[in-house]
Write a protein that holds these residues in place. Structure first.
Motif, PDB file in Angstrom:
ATOM      1  N   CYS A  33      11.781   3.819  -7.190  1.00 44.05           N
ATOM      2  CA  CYS A  33      11.074   2.553  -7.359  1.00 44.05           C
ATOM      3  C   CYS A  33      10.607   2.125  -5.968  1.00 44.05           C
ATOM      4  O   CYS A  33      11.206   1.268  -5.325  1.00 44.05           O
ATOM      5  CB  CYS A  33      12.009   1.514  -7.991  1.00 44.05           C
ATOM      6  SG  CYS A  33      11.135   0.046  -8.538  1.00 44.05           S
ATOM      7  N   ASP A  34       9.537   2.782  -5.485  1.00 43.99           N
ATOM      8  CA  ASP A  34       9.031   2.515  -4.144  1.00 43.99           C
ATOM      9  C   ASP A  34       7.506   2.644  -4.116  1.00 43.99           C
ATOM     10  O   ASP A  34       6.877   3.001  -5.111  1.00 43.99           O
ATOM     11  CB  ASP A  34       9.678   3.457  -3.124  1.00 43.99           C
ATOM     12  CG  ASP A  34       9.411   4.928  -3.406  1.00 43.99           C
ATOM     13  OD1 ASP A  34       8.723   5.243  -4.393  1.00 43.99           O
ATOM     14  OD2 ASP A  34       9.900   5.764  -2.622  1.00 43.99           O
ATOM     15  N   ILE A  35       6.933   2.366  -2.939  1.00 43.78           N
ATOM     16  CA  ILE A  35       5.476   2.380  -2.790  1.00 43.78           C
ATOM     17  C   ILE A  35       4.914   3.786  -2.992  1.00 43.78           C
ATOM     18  O   ILE A  35       3.844   3.956  -3.584  1.00 43.78           O
ATOM     19  CB  ILE A  35       5.083   1.837  -1.393  1.00 43.78           C
ATOM     20  CG1 ILE A  35       5.481   0.361  -1.268  1.00 43.78           C
ATOM     21  CG2 ILE A  35       3.596   1.995  -1.131  1.00 43.78           C
ATOM     22  CD1 ILE A  35       4.789  -0.550  -2.251  1.00 43.78           C
ATOM     23  N   LYS A  36       5.608   4.790  -2.522  1.00 44.23           N
ATOM     24  CA  LYS A  36       5.130   6.163  -2.655  1.00 44.23           C
ATOM     25  C   LYS A  36       4.939   6.521  -4.134  1.00 44.23           C
ATOM     26  O   LYS A  36       3.907   7.059  -4.531  1.00 44.23           O
ATOM     27  CB  LYS A  36       6.121   7.116  -1.990  1.00 44.23           C
ATOM     28  CG  LYS A  36       5.713   8.562  -2.024  1.00 44.23           C
ATOM     29  CD  LYS A  36       6.745   9.403  -1.290  1.00 44.23           C
ATOM     30  CE  LYS A  36       6.413  10.873  -1.374  1.00 44.23           C
ATOM     31  NZ  LYS A  36       7.427  11.696  -0.703  1.00 44.23           N
ATOM     32  N   THR A  47      -1.700   5.230   1.683  1.00 46.81           N
ATOM     33  CA  THR A  47      -2.160   4.448   2.839  1.00 46.81           C
ATOM     34  C   THR A  47      -2.995   3.241   2.421  1.00 46.81           C
ATOM     35  O   THR A  47      -3.172   2.313   3.213  1.00 46.81           O
ATOM     36  CB  THR A  47      -2.979   5.336   3.803  1.00 46.81           C
ATOM     37  OG1 THR A  47      -4.101   5.878   3.101  1.00 46.81           O
ATOM     38  CG2 THR A  47      -2.115   6.460   4.363  1.00 46.81           C
ATOM     39  N   ALA A  48      -3.489   3.231   1.195  1.00 45.93           N
ATOM     40  CA  ALA A  48      -4.293   2.107   0.723  1.00 45.93           C
ATOM     41  C   ALA A  48      -3.442   0.843   0.561  1.00 45.93           C
ATOM     42  O   ALA A  48      -3.979  -0.248   0.364  1.00 45.93           O
ATOM     43  CB  ALA A  48      -4.957   2.451  -0.605  1.00 45.93           C
ATOM     44  N   PHE A  49      -2.110   0.963   0.677  1.00 46.81           N
ATOM     45  CA  PHE A  49      -1.213  -0.174   0.480  1.00 46.81           C
ATOM     46  C   PHE A  49      -0.751  -0.799   1.793  1.00 46.81           C
ATOM     47  O   PHE A  49       0.015  -1.744   1.784  1.00 46.81           O
ATOM     48  CB  PHE A  49       0.026   0.268  -0.313  1.00 46.81           C
ATOM     49  CG  PHE A  49      -0.262   0.575  -1.752  1.00 46.81           C
ATOM     50  CD1 PHE A  49      -0.302  -0.429  -2.697  1.00 46.81           C
ATOM     51  CD2 PHE A  49      -0.518   1.880  -2.150  1.00 46.81           C
ATOM     52  CE1 PHE A  49      -0.565  -0.150  -4.015  1.00 46.81           C
ATOM     53  CE2 PHE A  49      -0.788   2.172  -3.473  1.00 46.81           C
ATOM     54  CZ  PHE A  49      -0.819   1.155  -4.410  1.00 46.81           C
ATOM     55  N   TYR A  50      -1.199  -0.274   2.935  1.00 48.70           N
ATOM     56  CA  TYR A  50      -0.667  -0.737   4.221  1.00 48.70           C
ATOM     57  C   TYR A  50      -1.743  -1.356   5.098  1.00 48.70           C
ATOM     58  O   TYR A  50      -2.934  -1.070   4.949  1.00 48.70           O
ATOM     59  CB  TYR A  50       0.006   0.428   4.965  1.00 48.70           C
ATOM     60  CG  TYR A  50       1.236   0.912   4.245  1.00 48.70           C
ATOM     61  CD1 TYR A  50       2.441   0.207   4.346  1.00 48.70           C
ATOM     62  CD2 TYR A  50       1.203   2.045   3.443  1.00 48.70           C
ATOM     63  CE1 TYR A  50       3.565   0.632   3.669  1.00 48.70           C
ATOM     64  CE2 TYR A  50       2.329   2.474   2.768  1.00 48.70           C
ATOM     65  CZ  TYR A  50       3.508   1.765   2.891  1.00 48.70           C
ATOM     66  OH  TYR A  50       4.621   2.176   2.219  1.00 48.70           O
ATOM     67  N   GLY A  51      -1.284  -2.176   6.038  1.00 46.68           N
ATOM     68  CA  GLY A  51      -2.186  -2.805   7.004  1.00 46.68           C
ATOM     69  C   GLY A  51      -3.206  -3.702   6.347  1.00 46.68           C
ATOM     70  O   GLY A  51      -2.889  -4.531   5.509  1.00 46.68           O
ATOM     71  N   THR A  52      -4.445  -3.508   6.737  1.00 50.06           N
ATOM     72  CA  THR A  52      -5.537  -4.333   6.191  1.00 50.06           C
ATOM     73  C   THR A  52      -6.270  -3.602   5.071  1.00 50.06           C
ATOM     74  O   THR A  52      -7.399  -3.952   4.745  1.00 50.06           O
ATOM     75  CB  THR A  52      -6.539  -4.671   7.321  1.00 50.06           C
ATOM     76  OG1 THR A  52      -7.040  -3.443   7.867  1.00 50.06           O
ATOM     77  CG2 THR A  52      -5.877  -5.498   8.402  1.00 50.06           C
ATOM     78  N   LEU A  58      -1.037  -6.052  -2.991  1.00 54.56           N
ATOM     79  CA  LEU A  58      -0.273  -5.577  -4.149  1.00 54.56           C
ATOM     80  C   LEU A  58       1.047  -4.939  -3.708  1.00 54.56           C
ATOM     81  O   LEU A  58       2.051  -5.047  -4.414  1.00 54.56           O
ATOM     82  CB  LEU A  58      -1.104  -4.587  -4.962  1.00 54.56           C
ATOM     83  CG  LEU A  58      -2.301  -5.205  -5.691  1.00 54.56           C
ATOM     84  CD1 LEU A  58      -3.152  -4.132  -6.346  1.00 54.56           C
ATOM     85  CD2 LEU A  58      -1.832  -6.221  -6.717  1.00 54.56           C
ATOM     86  N   ARG A  59       1.058  -4.297  -2.539  1.00 58.41           N
ATOM     87  CA  ARG A  59       2.320  -3.767  -1.995  1.00 58.41           C
ATOM     88  C   ARG A  59       3.277  -4.920  -1.726  1.00 58.41           C
ATOM     89  O   ARG A  59       4.448  -4.862  -2.085  1.00 58.41           O
ATOM     90  CB  ARG A  59       2.078  -2.982  -0.702  1.00 58.41           C
ATOM     91  CG  ARG A  59       3.386  -2.514  -0.047  1.00 58.41           C
ATOM     92  CD  ARG A  59       3.167  -1.904   1.313  1.00 58.41           C
ATOM     93  NE  ARG A  59       2.401  -2.717   2.227  1.00 58.41           N
ATOM     94  CZ  ARG A  59       2.912  -3.669   3.015  1.00 58.41           C
ATOM     95  NH1 ARG A  59       4.189  -3.936   2.985  1.00 58.41           N
ATOM     96  NH2 ARG A  59       2.127  -4.342   3.821  1.00 58.41           N
ATOM     97  N   GLU A  60       2.760  -5.988  -1.113  1.00 54.70           N
ATOM     98  CA  GLU A  60       3.593  -7.156  -0.830  1.00 54.70           C
ATOM     99  C   GLU A  60       4.126  -7.767  -2.117  1.00 54.70           C
ATOM    100  O   GLU A  60       5.295  -8.158  -2.200  1.00 54.70           O
ATOM    101  CB  GLU A  60       2.804  -8.177  -0.020  1.00 54.70           C
ATOM    102  CG  GLU A  60       2.486  -7.705   1.387  1.00 54.70           C
ATOM    103  CD  GLU A  60       1.474  -8.584   2.094  1.00 54.70           C
ATOM    104  OE1 GLU A  60       1.011  -9.586   1.478  1.00 54.70           O
ATOM    105  OE2 GLU A  60       1.155  -8.278   3.255  1.00 54.70           O
TER     106      GLU A  60
END
Length: 153
Positions: A33-36, A47-52, A58-60
């Motif tokens: 149950c993680d982002i990966k 990588t679409a879930f990080y930074g800007t 949606l990751r947050e």
């Protein structure tokens, strides 16, 4: 390559559907149950879930919902739940082991004290017997008679 608004909406819908499944505990084989796993289930690059990047919000949201489930004591990932259960069990077993160790130590101390007392009593008996054997003023008593109480005839 830019995506259209319709593609972005479709991607967000897939992400939210995958997010809901993961948070319900429907974890795919080999996943967590993680982002990966969320990215893999939504068929997107992680990588679409990080930074800007476009899906960072949606990751947050996923991390916030996962944290709130953990805080409520509900762990959607069965492996994480098993890990938590085993950690709790290990803590209880360590406490039981410490209690058992202290009990064994107390019993060993008691055994040592009891053996020391028995040894001292034995030495005293041997000493008194030797002293009594060397003195003529001690009279040996006859062996005790056994009386059988029977019926009157």
């Amino acid at each position: 390559m830019r995506i259209t608004a319709a593609q972005r909406t479709e991607n967000e819908n897939r992400i939210r559907a995958s997010m809901d499944r993961l948070l319900r505990g429907e974890i795919p084989h080999g996943g967590k149950c993680d982002i990966k796993t969320l990215a893999r289930e939504a068929a997107l690059d992680r990588t679409a879930f990080y930074g800007t990047r476009p899906y960072a919000h949606l990751r947050e949201e996923f991390e916030r919902r996962l944290r709130s489930l953990h805080d409520a004591g509900d762990i959607p990932d069965p492996r994480d739940a098993q890990i938590e259960r085993l950690k709790t069990e290990i803590t209880k077993l360590k406490a039981r082991l410490a209690l058992s160790d202290s009990t064994v130590e107390e019993l060993n101390d008691f055994r040592i004290q009891a053996l020391a007392r028995l040894t001292a009593q034995h030495d005293e008996i041997v000493h008194l017997r030797a002293k009594a054997a060397g003195t003529a003023s001690v009279t040996q008593l006859p062996a005790a008679r056994t009386t059988v109480i029977g019926s009157c005839s």
